[in-house]
Motif scaffolding. Structure first.
Motif, short mmCIF file in Angstrom:
data_model
loop_
_atom_site.label_atom_id
_atom_site.label_comp_id
_atom_site.label_asym_id
_atom_site.label_seq_id
_atom_site.Cartn_x
_atom_site.Cartn_y
_atom_site.Cartn_z
N SER A 50 6.98 -2.22 56.83
CA SER A 50 5.96 -1.35 56.25
C SER A 50 4.90 -1.07 57.30
N HIS A 51 4.30 0.12 57.23
CA HIS A 51 3.17 0.46 58.10
C HIS A 51 1.87 0.57 57.29
N VAL A 52 1.82 -0.02 56.10
CA VAL A 52 0.59 -0.05 55.32
C VAL A 52 -0.42 -0.97 56.02
N ARG A 53 -1.66 -0.51 56.06
CA ARG A 53 -2.72 -1.20 56.78
C ARG A 53 -3.85 -1.62 55.84
N THR A 60 10.63 5.30 49.46
CA THR A 60 9.76 4.93 48.35
C THR A 60 8.31 5.35 48.59
N TYR A 61 7.86 5.32 49.84
CA TYR A 61 6.46 5.67 50.10
C TYR A 61 6.22 7.16 49.85
N ALA A 62 7.17 7.98 50.24
CA ALA A 62 7.04 9.42 50.01
C ALA A 62 7.10 9.76 48.52
N ARG A 63 7.55 8.81 47.69
CA ARG A 63 7.64 9.04 46.25
C ARG A 63 6.37 8.63 45.52
N LEU A 64 5.41 8.07 46.24
CA LEU A 64 4.15 7.69 45.60
C LEU A 64 3.40 8.96 45.16
N PRO A 65 2.43 8.81 44.29
CA PRO A 65 1.74 10.00 43.76
C PRO A 65 1.08 10.83 44.86
N PRO A 66 0.78 12.07 44.59
CA PRO A 66 0.05 12.90 45.55
C PRO A 66 -1.26 12.22 45.95
N GLY A 67 -1.60 12.35 47.21
CA GLY A 67 -2.82 11.74 47.71
C GLY A 67 -2.58 10.59 48.67
N ASP A 100 5.76 -5.18 45.10
CA ASP A 100 7.15 -5.04 44.66
C ASP A 100 8.11 -5.00 45.85
N ALA A 101 7.69 -4.34 46.93
CA ALA A 101 8.58 -4.17 48.08
C ALA A 101 8.60 -5.38 48.99
N HIS A 102 7.47 -6.08 49.15
CA HIS A 102 7.36 -7.08 50.21
C HIS A 102 6.90 -8.46 49.73
N PHE A 103 6.44 -8.56 48.50
CA PHE A 103 6.05 -9.85 47.92
C PHE A 103 6.72 -9.95 46.54
N ARG A 144 -2.05 1.17 42.46
CA ARG A 144 -0.68 1.66 42.69
C ARG A 144 -0.17 1.22 44.05
N LEU A 145 -1.03 1.27 45.05
CA LEU A 145 -0.65 0.84 46.39
C LEU A 145 -0.38 -0.66 46.42
N ALA A 146 -1.26 -1.43 45.79
CA ALA A 146 -1.06 -2.89 45.76
C ALA A 146 0.26 -3.24 45.10
N ASP A 147 0.57 -2.61 43.97
CA ASP A 147 1.82 -2.93 43.29
C ASP A 147 3.04 -2.45 44.08
N HIS A 148 2.89 -1.33 44.77
CA HIS A 148 3.99 -0.87 45.63
C HIS A 148 4.29 -1.90 46.72
#
Length: 480
Positions: free
Chosen positions: A180-183, A12-19, A208-211, A201-205
């Motif tokens: 997750s390795h989001v920091r 799912t992380y690799a499917r996030l928008p470019p950037g 959705d995945a962890h909360f 977009r990051l917050a919602d990702h």
């Protein structure tokens, strides 16, 4: 088809928008070999130790031949390092191999550290060395054994390939696991580059995945931030109670899920020293043991600022205001358990603070003291001024009597929360020294002991002794 080849990837992380990062190709080290595979982590993915010994496992995890479904991806982030904002960091020597959906339904990032350069390497080689890889491999499992939220390690790979740091060392790789390795620094990157759509977009990702209980809720971002504050307060309270110093609490080393992330110059207390500094690069003691709660709050404030396009300043301040009472409550609960207290009383805080003052003055070994305290008379000899300790011990006994404590029951409770073994720096260094000679047996012995640090076993008796003279006051470099 083997179980390894049947791993289900859901990237799912690799499917996030470019950037959000960059697709990369891991580069295997020459003469890569399996140093250790973690049986309990393997089980989480439905794998067996036998599977880990197959050449296909080594090739897949070491970057030689990715499995079908893997999409190696380097994550971009920023961070405050020693209080100074660095605008672009990212996975410079690590990469997300893929996200595995385990048989249990849980999802695990497989994160390869040491797999070669990425667009975020900033001129570095993207490699890791055996020394630091052993420390991270063992400490993730040590923390898990202690019940502290943490990234874990699937396997440790070694090589004869030279890697140049402060001196020439041998290369290694570690595959770590986390939901997750989001920091914190991931949010900071998008905030300070004014990519506010990506902040949302990051917050919602992450939500959705962890909360998932917050998904779609109108106040989801405020509640999300409040939960991160709570998780972080609880995590740092656990660190303080067990005597763990992280060593480099930059915002890019803070997990959005409240996990212990990035094991660099960590250290467990030997002698109780509130201002213990385990990182020899930390010349001013910013990340000293007793500063960790304050730094956690500072880091959370940085995260709150990065979320200000999603939440108001008032909401951010309100969430931050819960940190100190939450930390204090969690810490005092942990200390009551370490003291074998079954009830909560107002005088407990003073009892703990006065004990810490005595321990600091006498430089008492933190882990050995609390393990022995279940039989209070056995610890008096640790204090040069026995009269002062006995005065405290009388208050402690009176406190136990007031709640009708039964000695055998209390002792059993205390032994369930006060470990016999923690990963002291001298233990890790001993395993490293032997591994550098080609003997990895001590890595395996420590892994077995630290998996269940509360149970005494005769084969691990040497791990309870005082640190040897060469192992006292070890400090560790950030170089890895």
């Amino acid at each position: 088809m083997s179980t390894l080849e049947q791993l289900r990837f859901d990237n799912t992380y690799a499917r996030l928008p470019p950037g959000f990062g960059a697709r990369v190709e891991p580069r295997a080290l020459s003469n890569t070999r399996l140093v250790s595979a973690n049986p309990s982590a393997l089980r989480l993915l439905g794998l067996t130790p036998e599977e880990a010994r197959r050449p296909e496992f080594l090739e897949a995890m070491g970057g030689g031949r990715p499995l079908p479904g893997m999409e190696p991806f380097a994550m971009v982030y920023a961070g405050h390092q020693f209080g100074v904002y660095v605008p672009r960091l990212g996975d410079g020597r690590a990469m997300l191999l893929g996200e595995v959906r385990a048989p249990s339904g849980e999802k695990w990032d497989l994160h390869l550290k040491g797999g070669g350069p990425t667009p975020f390497s900033r001129g570095g080689d993207g490699r890791a060395v055996l020394r630091s890889s052993i420390r991270e491999y063992l400490c993730g499992e040590a923390m898990h054994g202690l019940g502290i939220p943490t990234t874990r390690a699937l396997c440790l790979l070694g090589s004869d390939a030279p890697v140049y740091r402060e001196e020439v060392e041998t290369g290694a790789m570690i595959v770590r696991m986390a939901p997750s390795h989001v920091r914190f620094g991931t949010f900071e990157f998008f905030h300070y580059t004014e990519q506010h759509v990506h902040v949302a977009r990051l917050a919602d990702h992450v939500i959705d995945a962890h909360f998932p209980h917050l998904s779609g809720a109108p106040e989801r971002h405020v509640r999300f931030y409040a939960e991160v504050v709570e998780r972080t307060a609880r995590l740092v309270a656990q660190w303080q109670a067990v005597g763990f110093a992280h060593g480099v609490m930059n915002t890019d080393n803070m997990s959005i899920l409240g996990l212990t992330l990035d094991y660099g110059p960590f250290g467990f207390l030997d002698e109780f020293e509130p201002g213990f500094i385990c990182n020899h690069s930390d010349h001013r003691g910013r990340y000293a043991f007793d500063q960790q709660p304050r730094i956690a709050l500072w880091n959370l404030a940085c995260l709150g600022e990065a979320l200000l396009t999603l939440i108001s300043e008032d909401d951010a301040r309100a969430a931050l205001a819960t940190f100190e009472p939450s930390f204090s409550a969690h810490f005092l609960t942990r200390m009551r358990a370490k003291l074998g207290l079954a009830e909560s009383k107002e005088e407990d805080r003073a009892l703990v603070c006065d004990l810490f003052a005595l321990m600091a003055e006498a430089r008492v070994d933190y882990t050995r003291f609390f393990r022995a305290l279940s039989r209070v008379d056995a610890v008096a000899e640790m204090f040069p001024d026995r009269a002062r300790f006995q005065a405290w011990a009388e208050r402690y006994r009176a406190r136990l009597t007031a709640e009708g404590s039964v000695d055998l029951e209390r002792q059993a409770r205390m032994e369930r929360v006060n470990p016999r073994y923690v990963l002291r720096n001298w233990m890790a260094q001993d395993a490293i020294t032997q591994a550098q000679r080609g003997d990895f047996s001590q890595v395996e012995r420590l892994l077995a002991a630290l998996e269940d640090p509360f149970t005494e076993r005769s084969e691990h008796a040497e791990l309870m002794r005082e640190p040897p003279s060469w192992g006292r006051h070890l400090v560790v470099s950030c170089s890895s």
